[in-house]
Design an enzyme around this catalytic site. Sequence first.
Site, mmCIF file in Angstrom:
data_model
loop_
_atom_site.group_PDB
_atom_site.id
_atom_site.type_symbol
_atom_site.label_atom_id
_atom_site.label_comp_id
_atom_site.label_asym_id
_atom_site.label_seq_id
_atom_site.Cartn_x
_atom_site.Cartn_y
_atom_site.Cartn_z
ATOM 1 N N GLY A 119 24.349 -6.776 1.108
ATOM 2 C CA GLY A 119 23.063 -6.227 1.515
ATOM 3 C C GLY A 119 21.977 -7.283 1.526
ATOM 4 O O GLY A 119 21.696 -7.911 0.506
ATOM 5 N N ASP A 122 17.652 0.508 -3.737
ATOM 6 C CA ASP A 122 17.720 1.939 -3.402
ATOM 7 C C ASP A 122 19.038 2.584 -3.813
ATOM 8 O O ASP A 122 19.102 3.791 -4.041
ATOM 9 C CB ASP A 122 17.583 2.115 -1.875
ATOM 10 C CG ASP A 122 16.131 2.209 -1.437
ATOM 11 O OD1 ASP A 122 15.245 1.925 -2.271
ATOM 12 O OD2 ASP A 122 15.890 2.549 -0.262
ATOM 13 N N GLY A 157 18.722 -6.764 2.113
ATOM 14 C CA GLY A 157 17.400 -6.129 2.041
ATOM 15 C C GLY A 157 16.569 -6.829 0.981
ATOM 16 O O GLY A 157 16.859 -7.960 0.591
ATOM 17 N N PHE A 158 15.546 -6.131 0.478
ATOM 18 C CA PHE A 158 14.681 -6.734 -0.540
ATOM 19 C C PHE A 158 15.479 -7.180 -1.758
ATOM 20 O O PHE A 158 15.278 -8.264 -2.296
ATOM 21 C CB PHE A 158 13.632 -5.723 -1.020
ATOM 22 C CG PHE A 158 12.595 -5.407 0.000
ATOM 23 C CD1 PHE A 158 11.628 -6.339 0.335
ATOM 24 C CD2 PHE A 158 12.568 -4.175 0.622
ATOM 25 C CE1 PHE A 158 10.654 -6.046 1.262
ATOM 26 C CE2 PHE A 158 11.602 -3.870 1.551
ATOM 27 C CZ PHE A 158 10.640 -4.805 1.880
ATOM 28 N N VAL A 165 30.726 -3.850 5.105
ATOM 29 C CA VAL A 165 31.576 -3.724 3.911
ATOM 30 C C VAL A 165 32.048 -2.275 3.821
ATOM 31 O O VAL A 165 31.242 -1.344 3.840
ATOM 32 C CB VAL A 165 30.802 -4.149 2.639
ATOM 33 C CG1 VAL A 165 31.635 -3.890 1.391
ATOM 34 C CG2 VAL A 165 30.422 -5.620 2.740
ATOM 35 N N GLU A 198 2.996 8.704 6.949
ATOM 36 C CA GLU A 198 2.616 7.479 7.661
ATOM 37 C C GLU A 198 2.978 7.574 9.141
ATOM 38 O O GLU A 198 2.236 7.133 10.008
ATOM 39 C CB GLU A 198 3.291 6.266 7.008
ATOM 40 C CG GLU A 198 2.756 6.027 5.597
ATOM 41 C CD GLU A 198 3.143 4.701 4.986
ATOM 42 O OE1 GLU A 198 4.119 4.090 5.449
ATOM 43 O OE2 GLU A 198 2.455 4.279 4.040
#
Length: 433
Positions: free
Chosen positions: A12, A301, A14-15, A80, A171
Site C-alpha cells: 500500500g 485505515d 497511501g499515507f 496483492v 464536502e
Amino acid sequence: MDEPKPSVVVVGGGFAGVGCAKELAKRGIAVTLLDRNNYHQFQPLLYQVATAELAMTDIARPLRGIFKSEPTVRVHRAEVTDVDPASRTVTTADGQTFTGDYLVLAAGSQPNFFRTPGASDHALPLYTLEHAIALRRRLVELVEEVDADPSRIDQGALNFVIVGAGPTGVETAGALADAVKQVIPRSFRDLDINRARIYLIDHGPVVLAAFSDRAHSYTADKLEHNGVHLLLKTGVKEVTPAKVILSDGNEILTRLVVWAGGIQAPELAAKLGMEQGRGGRVATLPDLTVDGFPRVYVIGDMANTPDHDGTALPQLGSVALQAGRWTAMNILADIDGTERKPFHYKDKGIMAMIGDGAAVAEMGPHHHELHGHMAFAAWLGVHAWLMSGVHQRVDAFLSWGWDFIGSARSSSLLDDPERARIDWGDESGDAER
Ligand SMILES: Cc1cc2nc3c(=O)[nH]c(=O)nc-3n(C[C@H](O)[C@H](O)[C@H](O)COP(=O)(O)OP(=O)(O)OC[C@H]3O[C@@H](n4cnc5c(N)ncnc54)[C@H](O)[C@@H]3O)c2cc1C
C-alpha cells in the site's frame, strides 16, 4: 563485518505505506513497496477533482517519483491477493511472492454499500482517483446533455444525490453546490442552472455526526443556504439507473448518485485470519503489530488501533501518516536493540469543508472549535502538512486554497479535459503537470 540489515515489504502506497517507507529509507533499509497503482493519491482532495476544481495531476504523484532519491526503496505495481503472516509473505495476482523480515500491511479501505440494492452498480463512490474522474465525467456529460436538450431536466438530469452526511458527503455536497452556483454558469450560459437540485441523504438525525452540536447546526445552515436539500433520518432503499428510492417511499429522479455512505476494510484484511473489528478492520496491539506475529504490522485505515483510552483511532490521513512513521521507528528500534514504543497519536483534530469558503474544524486534543474562514485556514494548514508528508509539492494545493478563499477559482476546467490528462507511462519521475 556489519550484520546485513533486515528487509521490509510494505503493501500500500497511501499515507501509511509511504510514511513508513520514507522513514526506513533514511536509514538505508531495503523496502519493497507494492501497490495496485503506480501512484499515490491524495484522497482528501478527491472531491475537488470530481467537481473539476483541481486536475488529477494536482493530487496524484507517481510512487517511483516519490522515492527517486531513495535507492533502497523498490516500487512494484501489483495487486496483492494473499498474505501469510507466519512467513511474512504476500502473493500477487500474477503469482509472484514477496517475503520480508518485516511485513507492513497498509492497504486502506474500500466503499461499503451495505448491500443496498443497485448501489454498487449505479452509485459512484469517491475513494480513488478513478472514482473522482468517473464522477467528474458523469457531471460534465449530464450538463452537456441538458445544454443540448433542456427537457432532460424533467428526467432528473440535474438532480444530484449524495448518500451519507459524514465529512466526505458534506464536502462533496458543498463542492457540487459551488460548482452549480459558480463554475457551471460561467461555461454554460444558456443552461437553466436554477433547476439543479442537490440532495444530501443520511439515516442519522444530523450532518457531521462526529462533530459537536454547534457544528451540526452551523453546517446544516450553511449547506441549506448554499442550496443543498438535507434529507435526514432517511435511508436509501434502492438505487436504479434513473432514480433513488428512499426508506419513506419517496423517489428522486436522478442520474448522478454519489455514495459516501461508508467504508470497510479491503478483502486482504480477512486473508490474515485475525480478529476483525468494526468495518472489518484488523485489531492491532498498541505497538501496531498483530497478536502472535511481532514482525507483522497493520496500519492506517485497515487497522483497528486503540488510542490511549482504548477507543479505536479514526480513519484519517493524519492517523495513517503518523502510524506509518511510528512503524518505521519500531522496526528501527528492533534493529538498534532498543525498546519498541506503543503508538501515540498526536491529534490534529477533525475538520470538513462546507463550500463557499466555509468550514468547521475541531482542533487539537481538546477539539477547540472553529467555524468559517478561520476553520478553512486550519483545514488548509493541516492538509498542506499532510500533503508535504507524501507529495512534497504543495504549490497547486495552496494556490487552489488561495483562489477558493478569494472566490477566484477557474471557470474553464469543466470543459477542459486536456488539463486532466496524465501520462502514467512515465514511472521514473514526476507526473506531467
Ligand atoms: C473523499 C475522502 C476525503 C477524505 N478527507 C480527509 C481529510 O480531509 N482529512 C483526513 O485526515 N483524512 C481524510 N480522508 C481519509 C484519508 O484519506 C484516509 O484515512 C487515508 O488515506 C488512509 O491512509 P492509508 O495509507 O491507510 O490508505 P490509503 O491512502 O487508502 O492507501 C492504501 C493504498 O493501498 C493500495 N492497495 C489497496 N489494496 C491493495 C492490494 N490488494 N494490492 C496492492 N495495493 C493495494 C491502494 O491502491 C492505496 O494506494 C478522506 C478520505 C476520502 C475517501
